[in-house]
Structure formats: C-alpha cells, structure tokens
Design an enzyme around this catalytic site. Structure first.
Site, PDB file in Angstrom:
ATOM      1  N   ARG A 166       0.812  -1.233   0.000  1.00  0.00           N
ATOM      2  CA  ARG A 166       0.000   0.000   0.000  1.00  0.00           C
ATOM      3  C   ARG A 166       0.840   1.276   0.000  1.00  0.00           C
ATOM      4  O   ARG A 166       0.376   2.345   0.380  1.00  0.00           O
ATOM      5  CB  ARG A 166      -0.989   0.025   1.163  1.00  0.00           C
ATOM      6  CG  ARG A 166      -1.949  -1.129   1.122  1.00  0.00           C
ATOM      7  CD  ARG A 166      -3.187  -0.867   1.949  1.00  0.00           C
ATOM      8  NE  ARG A 166      -4.052  -2.027   1.914  1.00  0.00           N
ATOM      9  CZ  ARG A 166      -3.961  -3.043   2.763  1.00  0.00           C
ATOM     10  NH1 ARG A 166      -3.073  -3.021   3.731  1.00  0.00           N
ATOM     11  NH2 ARG A 166      -4.761  -4.065   2.642  1.00  0.00           N
ATOM     12  N   LYS A 191       3.638  11.297 -11.482  1.00  0.00           N
ATOM     13  CA  LYS A 191       2.789  10.443 -12.317  1.00  0.00           C
ATOM     14  C   LYS A 191       3.533   9.136 -12.524  1.00  0.00           C
ATOM     15  O   LYS A 191       4.667   9.131 -13.017  1.00  0.00           O
ATOM     16  CB  LYS A 191       2.521  11.087 -13.680  1.00  0.00           C
ATOM     17  CG  LYS A 191       1.439  12.146 -13.651  1.00  0.00           C
ATOM     18  CD  LYS A 191       1.087  12.575 -15.065  1.00  0.00           C
ATOM     19  CE  LYS A 191       0.040  13.653 -15.060  1.00  0.00           C
ATOM     20  NZ  LYS A 191      -0.230  14.168 -16.423  1.00  0.00           N
ATOM     21  N   GLU A 222      10.655  18.177 -24.730  1.00  0.00           N
ATOM     22  CA  GLU A 222       9.979  18.563 -23.481  1.00  0.00           C
ATOM     23  C   GLU A 222      10.581  19.864 -22.926  1.00  0.00           C
ATOM     24  O   GLU A 222       9.877  20.666 -22.320  1.00  0.00           O
ATOM     25  CB  GLU A 222      10.053  17.432 -22.442  1.00  0.00           C
ATOM     26  CG  GLU A 222       9.480  16.083 -22.902  1.00  0.00           C
ATOM     27  CD  GLU A 222       7.940  16.032 -22.989  1.00  0.00           C
ATOM     28  OE1 GLU A 222       7.277  17.059 -22.758  1.00  0.00           O
ATOM     29  OE2 GLU A 222       7.417  14.945 -23.317  1.00  0.00           O
ATOM     30  N   LYS A 278       8.134  22.896 -14.272  1.00  0.00           N
ATOM     31  CA  LYS A 278       7.230  21.770 -13.997  1.00  0.00           C
ATOM     32  C   LYS A 278       6.817  21.761 -12.526  1.00  0.00           C
ATOM     33  O   LYS A 278       5.639  21.530 -12.207  1.00  0.00           O
ATOM     34  CB  LYS A 278       7.881  20.431 -14.392  1.00  0.00           C
ATOM     35  CG  LYS A 278       6.936  19.271 -14.119  1.00  0.00           C
ATOM     36  CD  LYS A 278       7.153  18.040 -14.951  1.00  0.00           C
ATOM     37  CE  LYS A 278       6.021  17.043 -14.641  1.00  0.00           C
ATOM     38  NZ  LYS A 278       6.182  15.762 -15.296  1.00  0.00           N
ATOM     39  N   GLU A 334      -3.773  17.037 -11.635  1.00  0.00           N
ATOM     40  CA  GLU A 334      -4.270  17.434 -12.955  1.00  0.00           C
ATOM     41  C   GLU A 334      -5.789  17.603 -12.990  1.00  0.00           C
ATOM     42  O   GLU A 334      -6.483  17.068 -13.854  1.00  0.00           O
ATOM     43  CB  GLU A 334      -3.807  16.444 -14.040  1.00  0.00           C
ATOM     44  CG  GLU A 334      -3.910  17.070 -15.430  1.00  0.00           C
ATOM     45  CD  GLU A 334      -3.201  16.268 -16.518  1.00  0.00           C
ATOM     46  OE1 GLU A 334      -2.057  15.823 -16.301  1.00  0.00           O
ATOM     47  OE2 GLU A 334      -3.796  16.109 -17.582  1.00  0.00           O
ATOM     48  N   ARG A 362      -2.519  21.572 -14.549  1.00  0.00           N
ATOM     49  CA  ARG A 362      -1.411  20.669 -14.928  1.00  0.00           C
ATOM     50  C   ARG A 362      -1.516  20.209 -16.384  1.00  0.00           C
ATOM     51  O   ARG A 362      -0.515  19.836 -16.989  1.00  0.00           O
ATOM     52  CB  ARG A 362      -1.366  19.463 -13.979  1.00  0.00           C
ATOM     53  CG  ARG A 362      -0.173  18.567 -14.244  1.00  0.00           C
ATOM     54  CD  ARG A 362       0.114  17.592 -13.136  1.00  0.00           C
ATOM     55  NE  ARG A 362       1.213  16.718 -13.517  1.00  0.00           N
ATOM     56  CZ  ARG A 362       1.858  15.914 -12.709  1.00  0.00           C
ATOM     57  NH1 ARG A 362       1.519  15.849 -11.448  1.00  0.00           N
ATOM     58  NH2 ARG A 362       2.852  15.166 -13.148  1.00  0.00           N
ATOM     59  N   ASN A 406       0.808  19.204 -21.074  1.00  0.00           N
ATOM     60  CA  ASN A 406       0.530  18.335 -22.226  1.00  0.00           C
ATOM     61  C   ASN A 406       0.488  19.095 -23.541  1.00  0.00           C
ATOM     62  O   ASN A 406      -0.050  18.583 -24.538  1.00  0.00           O
ATOM     63  CB  ASN A 406      -0.789  17.596 -22.011  1.00  0.00           C
ATOM     64  CG  ASN A 406      -0.586  16.370 -21.154  1.00  0.00           C
ATOM     65  OD1 ASN A 406       0.307  15.566 -21.419  1.00  0.00           O
ATOM     66  ND2 ASN A 406      -1.372  16.226 -20.115  1.00  0.00           N
ATOM     67  N   HIS A 425       0.904  17.303 -26.818  1.00  0.00           N
ATOM     68  CA  HIS A 425       0.706  15.877 -26.549  1.00  0.00           C
ATOM     69  C   HIS A 425      -0.600  15.334 -27.126  1.00  0.00           C
ATOM     70  O   HIS A 425      -0.720  14.133 -27.329  1.00  0.00           O
ATOM     71  CB  HIS A 425       0.747  15.601 -25.040  1.00  0.00           C
ATOM     72  CG  HIS A 425       2.128  15.675 -24.451  1.00  0.00           C
ATOM     73  ND1 HIS A 425       2.924  16.801 -24.533  1.00  0.00           N
ATOM     74  CD2 HIS A 425       2.867  14.761 -23.758  1.00  0.00           C
ATOM     75  CE1 HIS A 425       4.075  16.571 -23.922  1.00  0.00           C
ATOM     76  NE2 HIS A 425       4.066  15.346 -23.452  1.00  0.00           N
ATOM     77  N   HIS A 470       0.286  12.278 -28.955  1.00  0.00           N
ATOM     78  CA  HIS A 470      -0.158  10.923 -28.579  1.00  0.00           C
ATOM     79  C   HIS A 470      -0.876  10.255 -29.742  1.00  0.00           C
ATOM     80  O   HIS A 470      -0.757   9.038 -29.942  1.00  0.00           O
ATOM     81  CB  HIS A 470      -1.098  10.983 -27.365  1.00  0.00           C
ATOM     82  CG  HIS A 470      -0.370  11.161 -26.055  1.00  0.00           C
ATOM     83  ND1 HIS A 470      -0.945  11.752 -24.958  1.00  0.00           N
ATOM     84  CD2 HIS A 470       0.884  10.816 -25.672  1.00  0.00           C
ATOM     85  CE1 HIS A 470      -0.078  11.766 -23.959  1.00  0.00           C
ATOM     86  NE2 HIS A 470       1.044  11.208 -24.367  1.00  0.00           N
ATOM     87  N   HIS A 486       8.567   9.115 -27.916  1.00  0.00           N
ATOM     88  CA  HIS A 486       7.539  10.005 -27.360  1.00  0.00           C
ATOM     89  C   HIS A 486       7.882  11.481 -27.623  1.00  0.00           C
ATOM     90  O   HIS A 486       7.059  12.245 -28.127  1.00  0.00           O
ATOM     91  CB  HIS A 486       7.405   9.734 -25.856  1.00  0.00           C
ATOM     92  CG  HIS A 486       6.533  10.705 -25.134  1.00  0.00           C
ATOM     93  ND1 HIS A 486       5.163  10.692 -25.254  1.00  0.00           N
ATOM     94  CD2 HIS A 486       6.830  11.737 -24.305  1.00  0.00           C
ATOM     95  CE1 HIS A 486       4.654  11.672 -24.518  1.00  0.00           C
ATOM     96  NE2 HIS A 486       5.643  12.322 -23.936  1.00  0.00           N
TER      97      HIS A 486
END
Ligand code: NAD
Ligand code: GLY
Length: 383
Positions: free
Chosen positions: A139, A161, A203, A245, A255, A259, A263, A266, A270, A283
C-alpha cells in the site's frame, strides 16, 4: 545482495560540487527536492539519509545496468540494511503488468517490508514502473528517482505520475505517487543516443513554450551545446525545466485543471505515437510534431502571432525533431485524439498558446481543427 556495512560518519560529508542546483517541489508533506548536477552519487550527504539502514531495491533495465549499475550499487549498498538489484527488459513494450510483477516478485522473495525504498535508475519507462510499484507495494513505500535520460530528468521523474500501459491505451493504469528525491545527474547523459537527447529537448522546448519565452530563446541559443550534451548547458536546462514543472505541479498535483498545460503538443503527439504504432517515433519526437500542430491551431485561432510561432518552430527544427505530420485524414487524427486523457465525453480538448509562454486548455471547433491538420500536412519535412 545484502550488506551490513555502515558508512563512516566522515563519508556522509561527501564531496562538494560547484554545479549543484536545487529545485523544490512544494506539495506540503509530500514535498521533495530535485537535485541537478554532476557526480551526485559521490555526494552521499545528499541522499544517504533517505536510505540509511533500510532495505533498498535498485530497479533498472538491462541497458543501463550494463553501463552504470555497478557504480550506483557501490554507492548505495554500504548505506542499506539489505540491497537488491532488479533488472527489467529495455523498452516501452515491457511497461506492462507482467513486467511490473517482476518487481513485486523480487521484493516479496527478499521479504522487503513497508520501510523499504525503491530506487528508479533509468529513463521514463523504469521511472514510471518503479514509481507505480512503490505506490502499490504494501500500500505504498518510498522511492527515489535517478533519471538517466534527458526526458526523464526534465519531465517524467518530477511530478509523481507513475504507471504502466494497457493494450487499450498508454499510461492508462497508474497512480500519483511522489518520489522522496530526484537526483538528475548530467554524467549519465553522455552515453545517451542523439535521438534520445533530441526527444528530451522536445519537453525542454515545451516548457519554454508554455511558461517562459526567454527560456525558449535561451534554449534556442544553446542548442549546439545541448546537442553536444555539454554539462553546463544540460544542467541549466534541466534546472529551469524542473522549476517550471514544479510550479505547475505545486498548483495542481492531480491534474484537475492547470497541470494539463504540461501536455502542450501531446494531444496531437499521442495520436501520432499511437496511430503510427508505439516505437516508430519516440515520445519526444511525437511531441515535437505535436507542438508544430498545436501551435498552428493556436495561430489559426488568432491567439499566437506568426512571428512567435516561427521561434517555436525554429527551436523544434534546431533540436532535430521531426516536424512533418503523418498524412492522415482529420477523422483518423480525431479518432486517436478522442482517447486522450484530456478528452471529455470523447471530445478532444487542446492545450493552446495565447502567446509564447502562456498556455491554457479548451475545446476547439472541429472545422478549425480540420484546417490546422491540413495545413500541417503541408509543412516541409525535417531539416
Ligand atoms: P526510456 O525509458 O525508454 O529510455 C530511452 C532509451 O534510452 C532506453 O533504451 C533506455 O534503456 C536508454 N537509456 C536510458 N538512459 C540511458 C543512458 N544514460 N545512456 C544510454 N542509454 C540510456 O524512454 P524515456 O524517453 O526516458 O521515457 C519515456 C517514458 O516516459 C514513456 O513511457 C512515457 O510514457 C514516460 N513519461 C512519463 C512522464 C511522467 O510524468 N511520469 C512524462 C513523460 C514521459
Ligand atoms: N508529463 C506531463 C505531466 O507530468 O503532467
């Protein structure tokens, strides 16, 4: 695999560094620092208190293990109550449940407890998987990020993330779980293939585009040094990118809204990554082309001046990133974009620039998206 050796107190003083930069990620009790410099493993005082006397699992992949794991192990092991190394296969294709399980298997077979610390040593794939394993194991246990790609240093190691891919979508299974520390060492980047360096620069450029136009200009001016992986240029870029960031993550950790500006590029990126098939473009390469497309959309909406867009395109080109969007129909782009995590009820939302350094998110009329896509198909090919 285990060590009882405890470090001498004098070792904790470590080595001094002239280049150490510190960026704080301010998240209340989950706050931590990103330390940026060279030879950070030799500076024990920076990280040893976090692992001292605890069970430590170094999680890496087969490529990085061959290059560097011995030296990192040599640094960490004397401080750990018990040390193991877990080696994953290299590649995005292994960022899945089956290979995540390898981490749990090793931790359980070595009886790692809730005070264990996982150390992610690698690029974004290793970082995301190790972070997710740390979020889930018993956990939740502590973890430290030691990112070895530029992309991981400026982006994926910061912000918490974590996750794995599902056959139906990239990064679809995961958790927010912040590291206790990020050690971004420019030394690792010397062995990074040029293509991976460029992908990380995408980035970096994104951070300038969304938050700091002066930084974008600085990156453009320093591009030759960045492409040669010169430590001073890399340290400056990693530090400024992490500041940008960290500020966004500090405002909106999970997010809910703000946030999403991280992206930028992206949504299209993506779509390109998934539509071409994962692994065809890196990426960061897909994000480079995605920024070409998102800035076209911003300009078409009257938000971004053509001269500002030119500066952004100049940076993407200078970083040797692909700029040519795949010649697909708008329907094909929209199909892929509607599974983006920013989409609402299947309708894509776009991060746009209202000037260089200012990003926000909104839905856009389909006709304008269509015109923008068509305009980008006519862009000249890379370099
Ligand atoms: P990666 O982890 O696959 O690393 C790229 C390649 O470089 C790999 O083959 C790796 O073994 C190799 N490598 C790593 N360090 C090296 C070094 N120092 N020298 C030589 N080779 C080295 O890719 P990446 O670009 O670092 O990360 C991409 C991943 O990050 C994707 O899975 C993406 O989803 C994820 N990501 C996550 C976030 C986040 O916020 N968590 C943000 C952006 C990207
Ligand atoms: N890479 C986007 C984010 O961390 O939110």
């Amino acid at each position: 695999m285990t060590s009882d050796a405890q470090p001498h107190a004098a070792d904790l003083l470590g080595h001094s560094s002239t280049t150490l930069r510190r960026v704080s990620v301010a998240l209340g009790e989950r706050s931590y620092e990103v330390l940026i410099g060279e030879d950070l493993m030799k500076q024990h005082q920076l990280w040893a208190p976090l692992i001292q006397g605890r069970q430590v699992a170094l999680v890496t992949n087969e490529t990085i293990a061959k290059l560097y794991a011995a030296s990192v192990r040599e640094a960490l092991e004397p401080f750990a109550a018990n040390f193991i190394q877990i080696e994953l296969p290299d590649g995005e294709a292994y960022k899945d449940w089956q290979h995540l399980q390898l981490i749990f298997d090793a931790l359980l077979s070595h009886r790692f407890d809730r005070r264990s610390v996982l150390v992610a040593f690698g690029g974004g794939v290793v970082g995301d998987m190790t972070g997710f394993a740390a979020a889930c194991y018993q956990r939740g246990v502590d973890f430290i990020q030691i990112p070895t790609t530029l992309l991981a240093q400026v982006d994926s190691s910061v912000g918490g993330k974590t996750g794995i891919n599902h056959p139906a979508g990239k990064n679809m299974i995961g958790a927010f779980h912040q590291p206790k520390l990020v050690l971004a060492d420019a030394r690792w980047l010397h062995s990074l293939p040029e293509r991976e360096l460029s992908a990380g620069l995408a980035e970096v450029i994104k951070h300038g585009a969304i938050a700091d136009r002066d930084y974008l200009e600085e990156v453009l001016a320093n591009m030759p040094a960045l492409l040669k992986a010169e430590p001073a240029a890399l340290i400056a870029a990693v530090a400024r990118s992490c500041e940008i960031k960290a500020a966004v993550v500090g405002e909106d950790e999970r997010e809910d809204d703000r946030r999403a500006v991280l992206n930028f590029g992206h949504t299209f990126g993506h779509a390109i990554e998934a539509g071409l098939g994962y692994g065809v473009l890196l990426h960061g390469e897909a994000v480079g082309t995605g920024m070409v497309m998102a800035s076209e959309l911003s300009q078409r909406l009257g938000l971004l001046a053509p001269s500002d867009r030119e500066r952004l395109l100049a940076a993407i080109k200078a970083a040797r990133l692909p700029m040519q969007a795949p010649a697909w129909s708008t329907a094909e782009y929209v199909k892929w974009m509607s599974v983006d995590k920013k989409a609402r009820a299947g309708r894509p939302r776009f991060v746009l620039l209202k000037g260089l350094g200012q990003a926000f998110m909104r839905e856009v009329d389909e006709a304008i998206v269509d015109q923008s896509i068509k305009a980008c198909l006519e862009q000249p090919a890379r370099n």
